[in-house]
Design an enzyme around this catalytic site. Structure first.
Site, PDB file in Angstrom:
ATOM      1  N   ARG A  25      31.647 118.099 -21.891  1.00  0.00           N
ATOM      2  CA  ARG A  25      30.905 117.214 -21.772  1.00  0.00           C
ATOM      3  C   ARG A  25      30.689 116.477 -20.044  1.00  0.00           C
ATOM      4  O   ARG A  25      29.712 116.161 -19.789  1.00  0.00           O
ATOM      5  CB  ARG A  25      30.864 115.999 -22.822  1.00  0.00           C
ATOM      6  CG  ARG A  25      30.256 114.753 -22.496  1.00  0.00           C
ATOM      7  CD  ARG A  25      30.475 113.520 -23.651  1.00  0.00           C
ATOM      8  NE  ARG A  25      31.924 113.426 -23.603  1.00  0.00           N
ATOM      9  CZ  ARG A  25      32.560 112.615 -22.752  1.00  0.00           C
ATOM     10  NH1 ARG A  25      31.797 112.063 -21.686  1.00  0.00           N
ATOM     11  NH2 ARG A  25      33.843 112.341 -22.721  1.00  0.00           N
ATOM     12  N   CYS A 179      37.761 108.910 -30.461  1.00  0.00           N
ATOM     13  CA  CYS A 179      38.795 110.238 -30.425  1.00  0.00           C
ATOM     14  C   CYS A 179      39.893 110.138 -31.152  1.00  0.00           C
ATOM     15  O   CYS A 179      40.193 110.905 -32.062  1.00  0.00           O
ATOM     16  CB  CYS A 179      39.349 110.339 -28.954  1.00  0.00           C
ATOM     17  SG  CYS A 179      38.286 110.202 -27.600  1.00  0.00           S
ATOM     18  N   SER A 201      39.748 114.722 -30.255  1.00  0.00           N
ATOM     19  CA  SER A 201      39.448 115.048 -28.816  1.00  0.00           C
ATOM     20  C   SER A 201      40.690 114.203 -28.173  1.00  0.00           C
ATOM     21  O   SER A 201      40.881 113.111 -28.281  1.00  0.00           O
ATOM     22  CB  SER A 201      38.369 114.612 -28.474  1.00  0.00           C
ATOM     23  OG  SER A 201      38.211 114.986 -27.045  1.00  0.00           O
ATOM     24  N   VAL A 202      41.640 115.413 -27.457  1.00  0.00           N
ATOM     25  CA  VAL A 202      42.792 114.851 -26.965  1.00  0.00           C
ATOM     26  C   VAL A 202      43.089 115.247 -25.508  1.00  0.00           C
ATOM     27  O   VAL A 202      43.019 116.218 -25.176  1.00  0.00           O
ATOM     28  CB  VAL A 202      44.052 115.365 -27.649  1.00  0.00           C
ATOM     29  CG1 VAL A 202      45.232 114.682 -26.952  1.00  0.00           C
ATOM     30  CG2 VAL A 202      44.005 115.376 -29.270  1.00  0.00           C
ATOM     31  N   ASN A 211      47.974 107.104 -27.001  1.00  0.00           N
ATOM     32  CA  ASN A 211      47.903 106.923 -28.420  1.00  0.00           C
ATOM     33  C   ASN A 211      49.235 107.021 -29.176  1.00  0.00           C
ATOM     34  O   ASN A 211      49.103 106.241 -30.237  1.00  0.00           O
ATOM     35  CB  ASN A 211      46.777 108.392 -28.651  1.00  0.00           C
ATOM     36  CG  ASN A 211      45.618 108.032 -28.199  1.00  0.00           C
ATOM     37  OD1 ASN A 211      45.194 109.387 -27.588  1.00  0.00           O
ATOM     38  ND2 ASN A 211      44.990 106.865 -28.222  1.00  0.00           N
ATOM     39  N   HIS A 241      43.349 118.903 -25.136  1.00  0.00           N
ATOM     40  CA  HIS A 241      43.022 119.844 -23.804  1.00  0.00           C
ATOM     41  C   HIS A 241      43.530 119.286 -22.717  1.00  0.00           C
ATOM     42  O   HIS A 241      43.904 117.919 -22.592  1.00  0.00           O
ATOM     43  CB  HIS A 241      41.502 119.683 -23.610  1.00  0.00           C
ATOM     44  CG  HIS A 241      40.929 118.465 -24.010  1.00  0.00           C
ATOM     45  ND1 HIS A 241      40.281 118.111 -25.187  1.00  0.00           N
ATOM     46  CD2 HIS A 241      40.527 117.405 -23.085  1.00  0.00           C
ATOM     47  CE1 HIS A 241      39.668 116.779 -25.038  1.00  0.00           C
ATOM     48  NE2 HIS A 241      40.060 116.251 -23.616  1.00  0.00           N
TER      49      HIS A 241
END
Length: 298
Positions: A25, A179, A201-202, A211, A241
């Site tokens: 994105r 996320c 999503s990482v 996190n 990712h």
């Protein structure tokens, strides 16, 4: 026994070696793995504050405390010198106003001008709103955190002790969809509070280290409120990712040897989950390698 941080370093290395190259994105591109799990034992006071680079743990804890207020505007964060959420409202302001304002100037306006902050500092119904004020179809608001703590106190064997932020009806109104989506809790027969955090999503280099800290701090607070002690923190990543402009930094970090993990403790018994402040947290024995700079993909 392997150092617990080695799990994270191995995940970095696996992503560098086997990650699927994808257009994402943000337009930056990623190397992506799907499905990862790490397990950290918090029972002796150690917490997953990475040592192979400096992690600004106070920033991560301040962010978690802001989530717990139900906040959705960056102004309180900036008042605490936390700038990790500024990129998204800044991008929106530049896009809609056409003004090429610097981040520093934008943040200063947020701090000095309440009306400007109300208009341009708002992130939409992000984490805190969903955690503390999830809007039901009947118009009632639901406090997932309060409900969780009550269940931990009264029915600790429940398999329904979780909260999440993926409100399908409101995802489109958020500056960034959640996320770190789901937090689930489990109590052992000897009174240990285990936690599982699922992230859809990482951002493995920049996001995950924050996190880990935020989830550990939250686990300490919730355990204290429920009269329990921290146990395991299990972290699960979906799309895990590395951004293509983070690869050199990831290689640098994997070449560093982990040091002893620090310990985190709460300095007082807070009356309730809303009463914690950053001054209540003490981290001892943190001796990290130097910080590794990298750009956030927006």
């Amino acid at each position: 026994m392997a150092h617990p941080e080695q799990q994270y370093l191995d995940l970095l290395a696996q992503t560098l070696e086997r990650g699927d190259r994808r257009v994402d994105r943000t337009g930056v591109g990623t190397l992506s793995l799907f499905g990862a799990m790490l397990r950290f034992d918090l029972s002796d006071g150690q917490v997953p504050i990475l040592t192979t680079k400096r992690v600004y743990w106070k920033t991560a804890v301040k962010e978690m405390l802001w989530f717990l207020t139900g906040g959705t505007n960056i102004r309180p964060l900036l008042q605490e010198n936390v700038r990790i959420w500024s990129d998204w409202p800044l991008a929106a302001y530049r896009r809609e106003s056409g003004e090429e304002i610097s981040q520093a100037a934008f943040e200063q306006r947020i701090l000095e001008d309440e009306a400007f902050a109300a208009r341009w500092g708002e992130l939409g119904p992000v984490y805190g709103r969903q955690w503390r004020r999830w809007l039901g179809p009947d118009g009632r608001e639901h406090d997932q955190i309060a409900a969780l703590i009550e269940t931990l106190r009264t029915n600790p064997s429940s398999r329904r002790m979780l909260f999440h932020a993926w409100n399908v009806a409101e995802v489109g109104q958020m500056a960034l969809p959640p996320c770190h989506m789901v937090y689930q809790y489990h109590v052992t027969s000897d009174g240990r509070l285990n936690a599982l955090l699922y992230q859809r999503s990482v951002d493995l280099l920049l996001g995950a280290p924050f996190n880990f800290v935020g989830a550990a701090a939250l686990q300490l607070m919730i355990a204290q409120q429920a009269g329990l002690v921290p146990g395991d923190l299990v972290w699960v990543g979906g799309d895990t990712h590395l951004y293509l402009n983070h690869l050199d930094q990831a290689r640098e970090q994997t070449g560093r040897a982990p040091r002893d993990w620090p310990r985190m403790r709460l300095l007082r018994q807070a009356d309730g989950i809303d009463d914690y402040r950053i001054e209540d947290f003490a981290v001892e024995g943190y001796d990290p390698h130097p910080a590794i700079a990298a750009e956030v993909a927006v």
